[in-house]
Design an enzyme around this catalytic site. Structure first.
Site, PDB file in Angstrom:
ATOM      1  N   ASP A  84       2.594   0.607   0.614  1.00 16.40           N
ATOM      2  CA  ASP A  84       2.144   1.933   1.057  1.00 16.40           C
ATOM      3  C   ASP A  84       3.297   2.687   1.736  1.00 16.40           C
ATOM      4  O   ASP A  84       3.876   2.208   2.702  1.00 16.40           O
ATOM      5  CB  ASP A  84       0.966   1.776   2.030  1.00 16.40           C
ATOM      6  N   SER A 132      -3.037   8.288   0.757  1.00 14.64           N
ATOM      7  CA  SER A 132      -3.261   6.947   0.214  1.00 14.64           C
ATOM      8  C   SER A 132      -4.604   6.825  -0.497  1.00 14.64           C
ATOM      9  O   SER A 132      -4.758   5.982  -1.376  1.00 14.64           O
ATOM     10  CB  SER A 132      -3.197   5.898   1.325  1.00 14.64           C
ATOM     11  N   ASP A 183      -9.308   0.502   5.390  1.00 15.26           N
ATOM     12  CA  ASP A 183      -8.388   1.619   5.206  1.00 15.26           C
ATOM     13  C   ASP A 183      -8.365   2.039   3.727  1.00 15.26           C
ATOM     14  O   ASP A 183      -8.862   1.327   2.856  1.00 15.26           O
ATOM     15  CB  ASP A 183      -6.988   1.218   5.694  1.00 15.26           C
ATOM     16  N   THR A 185      -6.453   2.273   1.006  1.00 15.38           N
ATOM     17  CA  THR A 185      -6.045   1.518  -0.189  1.00 15.38           C
ATOM     18  C   THR A 185      -7.044   0.413  -0.548  1.00 15.38           C
ATOM     19  O   THR A 185      -7.584   0.416  -1.658  1.00 15.38           O
ATOM     20  CB  THR A 185      -4.616   0.961  -0.035  1.00 15.38           C
ATOM     21  N   ASP A 332       4.199   2.315   5.446  1.00 14.03           N
ATOM     22  CA  ASP A 332       3.764   3.699   5.654  1.00 14.03           C
ATOM     23  C   ASP A 332       3.740   4.082   7.132  1.00 14.03           C
ATOM     24  O   ASP A 332       4.209   5.155   7.512  1.00 14.03           O
ATOM     25  CB  ASP A 332       2.371   3.857   5.043  1.00 14.03           C
ATOM     26  N   HIS A 336       5.656   7.075   9.041  1.00 11.76           N
ATOM     27  CA  HIS A 336       5.027   8.148   9.830  1.00 11.76           C
ATOM     28  C   HIS A 336       5.682   8.265  11.203  1.00 11.76           C
ATOM     29  O   HIS A 336       5.907   9.361  11.707  1.00 11.76           O
ATOM     30  CB  HIS A 336       3.533   7.867  10.025  1.00 11.76           C
ATOM     31  N   HIS A 376       2.840   6.500  -2.532  1.00 11.99           N
ATOM     32  CA  HIS A 376       3.635   7.698  -2.215  1.00 11.99           C
ATOM     33  C   HIS A 376       4.757   7.273  -1.282  1.00 11.99           C
ATOM     34  O   HIS A 376       4.758   6.146  -0.793  1.00 11.99           O
ATOM     35  CB  HIS A 376       2.775   8.754  -1.512  1.00 11.99           C
TER      36      HIS A 376
END
Ligand code: NAG
Ligand code: NAG
Ligand code: NAG
Ligand code: ZN
Length: 549
Positions: A84, A132, A183, A185, A332, A336, A376
């Site tokens: 992720d 996601s 979450d 995914t 991920d 962030h 992504h």
């Protein structure tokens, strides 16, 4: 000195010039031209015949496989890995970081690098920059949807997931993650809701309390708080449903919530299915921090090994194998936060898990394919940075990352807890921050007075300041605290059908591959879901603005 065979020196269109400069060759040049012409003609014909034959045999292979499936298909496993938020720059960063810390030569690469397959475009139906949820819906349903969608299409209809179809077809199924199992995914493989924040509902569907019943056999990860009633400490549910208890009483799950229970699984040899292991209230700590809490939390590679071994044993006497989704969820999160030291350790751990799957494939008698990609990129990471007021410098400095002993997330919380627990003068606090957070934590010995001032004045904003401090010293750049639209890499072990996802593909092509490899009927699940489920509608667009994970 260039040889006369150098194509740059040959005169165009005369093949013999490059081959020889013998004058006698001119006499036979006419004969040669004719010879070459005939040769070219035959070669062209041969290529056409070969191409037609290859296409035909591929079609028959596929046909044979389809036919086989109706009467005893070859058994197969599919492992799908999601990194992720990992873009191409994360690989460059991690590769050169590891070369630096381990003193490796410049040609040393990650295991992932050795299985590079292609790249994937990632846009969703609502944006060039996906989240996601839409990313995982492209994998699970093979369809584009809006940011925030959990296996539903833009018309708010549920779409069957490859995991649900695999379960229906007789495969064993598993989800292994480092964030909340509810979450986006993992949720897309085993639930359907209009918006990703509806995690209370996702938890219920994941244990089997939905229209399809139970479709998952194994869940390993974090997010325990979504399974505890709001009357319990450590709950993050809005209601008082005890999902962990319901899972055990009504759907026969074996439930584990501790490292000691994880160790009792004996590397996967002792797993009672269905099995749900939720080893953290929310996220499993970043690998950079987790390695100091190894007696509390298992790592992604350890969970991967347990998942592979247990599913292998559980399908040993079956004609059908398993489908396992493994997510390196927190690459991920490091993106962030813009925390490069944390990210390289997340990627290295993901690379270890990837290697564990390859090792499994190597020793397994059952045909197994591994496909890995990202949903992504996150952060707009760049492995160079021009400091304001300076000329560009060609380089970035891995040493600055190697000296960090904790994540910025961990250090920011430590600072905030310290401020709450003790009343210190500003000067004393600045010294404490410098010693405990900056030097011991980030390994930075040249912090400026301004940096310490900002941290002492606003501990609540520490996360941003700390990550900027380490990124600056490493000369690592970030363009956003959100996601970006850059293409992400695809990796694979190779194997039957994987040529279909070579080159630059769309994320939905990955979804198409998953169902085709397993040869399962996802459409039948979609039809059933549409019949039984009414998701209503909601003002998703207004919610999406507030949500950018
Ligand atoms: C890396 O380079 C070294 C020395 O140049 C060479 O001996 C080695 O085989 C190379 N390794 C790979 C994986 O290419
Ligand atoms: C807990 O959930 C119940 C409904 O299930 C609700 O009535 C109650 O207000 C909730 N309590 C808290 C503290 O959120
Ligand atoms: C749970 O296990 C019991 C006993 O093995 C079995 O009778 C029952 O059908 C199972 N329930 C579900 C929902 O799988
Ligand atoms: Zn994200």
């Amino acid at each position: 000195m260039p040889s006369e065979n150098d194509p740059l020196l040959s005169s165009e269109g005369s093949p013999q010039t490059g081959a020889s400069n013998d004058k006698t060759s001119r006499r036979s040049s006419r004969a040669r031209e004719i010879g070459l012409f005939i040769w070219a003609l035959l070669a062209t014909a041969a290529v056409i015949v070969l191409a037609v034959w290859v296409q035909h045999s591929q079609q028959t292979d596929r046909g044979n496989r389809d036919r086989d499936n109706n009467n005893g298909a070859p058994k197969r496993n599919l492992v799908f890995m999601v990194s992720d938020g990992m873009g191409p720059a994360s690989l460059s960063l991690t590769r050169s970081f590891r070369q630096h810390v381990d003193g490796l030569p410049i040609n040393d690469t990650l295991v992932l690098d050795q299985h590079f397959w292609g790249s994937s475009r990632t846009r969703s139906s609502s944006s060039l920059v996906t989240d996601s949820a839409a990313g995982a819906t492209a994998f699970s349903c093979g369809k584009k949807s809006y940011n925030g969608a959990i296996s539903v299409t833009p018309d708010y209809q549920p779409c069957g997931s490859v995991l649900e179809a695999a379960k229906r077809a007789g495969y064993m199924t598993g989800l292994t993650v480092t964030t909340d199992i509810t979450d986006a995914t993992p949720a897309c493989f085993a639930s359907h809701v209009l918006f990703r924040a509806l995690e209370d509902d996702i938890a219920l569907q994941e244990v089997g309390d939905g229209v399809l019943g139970r479709t998952v056999d194994l869940m390993l990860g974090g997010g325990r708080c979504h399974f505890l009633p709001n009357t319990t400490e450590g709950s993050c549910r809005m209601d008082d449903i005890d999902v962990a208890k319901m899972a055990q009483d009504k759907y026969n799950w074996t439930y584990a919530d501790s490292r000691s229970a994880f160790d009792k699984l004996e590397s996967g040899n002792k797993v009672n299915f269905p099995f749900m292991g939720l080893f953290a209230g929310a996220d499993i700590p970043f690998e950079l921090d987790r390695r100091n809490m190894n007696d509390v939390y298992p790592s992604l590679s350890e969970m991967t090994e347990v998942a592979l071994r247990s599913l292998e044993l559980a399908t040993a006497d079956s004609d059908m194998g398993f489908f396992l989704m493994i997510e390196g969820s927190r690459i991920d999160h490091a993106g962030h936060i813009n925390d490069p030291a944390t990210q390289v350790h997340e990627v290295i751990e993901y690379d270890r898990a990837f290697k564990a799957v390859l090792d499994f494939i190597e020793r397994s008698d059952t045909e197994t394919v591994l496909v890995a990609t990202s949903d992504h990129e996150t952060g707009g990471l760049a492995t160079a940075l021009q400091e304001p007021g300076h000329l560009p410098v060609y380089g970035w400095y891995p040493k600055a990352l190697a000296q960090a002993t904790a994540s910025c997330e961990h250090l920011a919380i430590k600072l905030q807890e310290h401020v709450l627990a003790t009343a210190m003068s500003k000067d004393k606090l600045k010294h404490w921050i410098e010693d405990e957070i900056i030097v011991k934590g980030l390994g930075i010995t040249d912090s400026s007075d301004e940096e310490l001032d900002v941290l002492a004045a606003d501990p609540a904003g520490a996360l941003t300041v700390l990550s900027a401090m380490i990124s600056l010293r490493a000369h690592v750049g970030w363009s956003t605290h959100g996601h970006t639209a850059v293409d992400v890499n695809v990796y694979s072990s190779g194997g039957p059908g994987t040529e279909a996802i070579r080159g630059n593909i769309e994320n939905t092509d990955v979804g198409a591959f998953l169902r085709e490899y397993l040869d399962v009927d996802v459409e039948a699940i979609t039809v059933e879901l549409k019949e039984k489920m009414d998701l209503g509608s909601m003002d998703v667009e207004s919610m999406a603005y507030d949500y950018f994970m």
